[in-house]
Design a protein around this motif. Structure first.
Motif, PDB file in Angstrom:
ATOM      1  N   ILE A  82      10.775   1.387   1.762  1.00  0.00           N
ATOM      2  CA  ILE A  82       9.949   0.700   2.758  1.00  0.00           C
ATOM      3  C   ILE A  82       9.057  -0.367   2.123  1.00  0.00           C
ATOM      4  N   TYR A  83       8.661  -0.106   0.891  1.00  0.00           N
ATOM      5  CA  TYR A  83       7.683  -0.990   0.234  1.00  0.00           C
ATOM      6  C   TYR A  83       8.224  -2.417   0.048  1.00  0.00           C
ATOM      7  N   LYS A  84       7.363  -3.387   0.367  1.00  0.00           N
ATOM      8  CA  LYS A  84       7.636  -4.804   0.122  1.00  0.00           C
ATOM      9  C   LYS A  84       6.517  -5.366  -0.751  1.00  0.00           C
ATOM     10  N   LYS A  85       6.865  -6.302  -1.578  1.00  0.00           N
ATOM     11  CA  LYS A  85       5.879  -6.880  -2.492  1.00  0.00           C
ATOM     12  C   LYS A  85       4.678  -7.415  -1.720  1.00  0.00           C
ATOM     13  N   GLY A  86       3.498  -7.042  -2.162  1.00  0.00           N
ATOM     14  CA  GLY A  86       2.271  -7.496  -1.509  1.00  0.00           C
ATOM     15  C   GLY A  86       1.750  -6.518  -0.479  1.00  0.00           C
ATOM     16  N   MET A  87       2.527  -5.510  -0.123  1.00  0.00           N
ATOM     17  CA  MET A  87       2.114  -4.519   0.869  1.00  0.00           C
ATOM     18  C   MET A  87       1.000  -3.645   0.301  1.00  0.00           C
ATOM     19  N   THR A  88       0.018  -3.345   1.129  1.00  0.00           N
ATOM     20  CA  THR A  88      -1.085  -2.487   0.686  1.00  0.00           C
ATOM     21  C   THR A  88      -0.711  -1.015   0.863  1.00  0.00           C
ATOM     22  N   GLN A  89      -1.503  -0.173   0.243  1.00  0.00           N
ATOM     23  CA  GLN A  89      -1.276   1.272   0.353  1.00  0.00           C
ATOM     24  C   GLN A  89      -1.431   1.744   1.790  1.00  0.00           C
ATOM     25  N   VAL A  90      -2.402   1.203   2.501  1.00  0.00           N
ATOM     26  CA  VAL A  90      -2.646   1.595   3.896  1.00  0.00           C
ATOM     27  C   VAL A  90      -1.456   1.204   4.769  1.00  0.00           C
ATOM     28  N   GLU A  91      -0.935  -0.022   4.562  1.00  0.00           N
ATOM     29  CA  GLU A  91       0.222  -0.481   5.332  1.00  0.00           C
ATOM     30  C   GLU A  91       1.437   0.401   5.075  1.00  0.00           C
ATOM     31  N   LEU A  92       1.652   0.752   3.816  1.00  0.00           N
ATOM     32  CA  LEU A  92       2.810   1.596   3.476  1.00  0.00           C
ATOM     33  C   LEU A  92       2.666   2.982   4.083  1.00  0.00           C
ATOM     34  N   ALA A  93       1.474   3.516   4.083  1.00  0.00           N
ATOM     35  CA  ALA A  93       1.240   4.836   4.673  1.00  0.00           C
ATOM     36  C   ALA A  93       1.542   4.822   6.169  1.00  0.00           C
ATOM     37  N   LYS A  94       1.121   3.768   6.868  1.00  0.00           N
ATOM     38  CA  LYS A  94       1.355   3.662   8.310  1.00  0.00           C
ATOM     39  C   LYS A  94       2.847   3.525   8.618  1.00  0.00           C
TER      40      LYS A  94
END
Length: 249
Positions: free
Chosen positions: A218-230
């Protein structure tokens, strides 16, 4: 008349018993055990009271020593055998059923202890007899003549000789399970703390890998931890704990 369930228990008594004594060892090593003088009943699968191994992990560790190699341990699905369901019945076994009970125990002992001699097997079975079998009051020492008491134990001894021969020739009827087990390097000696650490590393890696794979996908470069958790539906603490591995992907 007692049912057969009194002879074979499906309750994993040994597992909880073993864990309790392992914890006792841990408290002893860290100076928090008030009863430090008490010796543990079970050490690494060996039952000090009965004098034999109660599972086949030590055999499996030697069998897969090449696969373990230089590692401390491996997690592997193996044909695991545990004596405890028959060694620790829910209630004492009625005297009339002592032979079938010790027949099962004897076969299990020889399966998990390849180096025991017939005399050692017999002595171990005698200990199990005294521990597990409910002897009627009318044939106990205080309620019977010396001659009959001696005859009683001669009969038991002869029966044990037969059981020992059967145990050497025949395999156990029950107790096999295929499951994941930690197999430690047989050439190394580990403390309880070391075994706990190694076990947590191996089992934690196995449980956590699917989560890590999901987060990486799911992770994309520049993504924050909060965004990835959601987006993943995982807790922020899980993302934070795996963050370095996620970004390294």
């Amino acid at each position: 008349m007692p049912k057969w369930k009194n002879i074979f228990s499906d309750v994993p008594v040994f597992e909880s018993d073993y864990a309790a004594f392992e914890q006792q060892n841990y408290r002893r090593e860290n100076g928090t055990d008030k009863e430090a003088k008490q010796n543990p009943k079970v050490i690494n699968g060996y039952h000090n009271g009965f004098g034999f191994f109660v599972n086949n992990l030590h055999i499996l560790q030697k069998r897969y020593k090449n696969e373990i190699g230089d590692d401390d341990a491996i997690l592997k699905k193996v044909k695991y055998f545990d004596i405890s369901p028959i060694l620790f019945p829910k209630t004492k076994v009625n005297y009339h059923y002592w032979k079938p009970h010790l027949d099962m125990v004897g076969r299990a002992i020889t399966y998990c202890n390849h180096d025991m001699t017939p005399s050692e097997i017999k002595m171990s079975l005698l200990k199990v007899f005294q521990h597990n079998i409910l002897i009627p009051k009318q044939i106990q020492k205080d309620n019977i003549t010396y001659a009959n008491y001696a005859k009683f134990w001669r009969t038991i001894g002869e029966g044990l000789d037969e059981i020992v021969q059967q145990a050497i020739r025949l395999s156990p009827k029950k107790g096999y399970r295929r499951e994941n087990k930690i197999l430690f390097n047989p050439y190394r000696k580990f403390t309880l703390n070391q075994r706990i650490t190694i076990t947590n590393q191996l089992t934690g890696k196995k449980r956590g890998q699917p989560t890590l794979d999901l987060l990486k996908s799911i992770y994309k470069k520049g993504m924050t931890q909060v965004e990835l958790a959601k987006r993943s539906g995982k807790g922020i603490s899980t993302v934070q704990r795996r963050w370095a591995d996620i970004k390294a992907a």
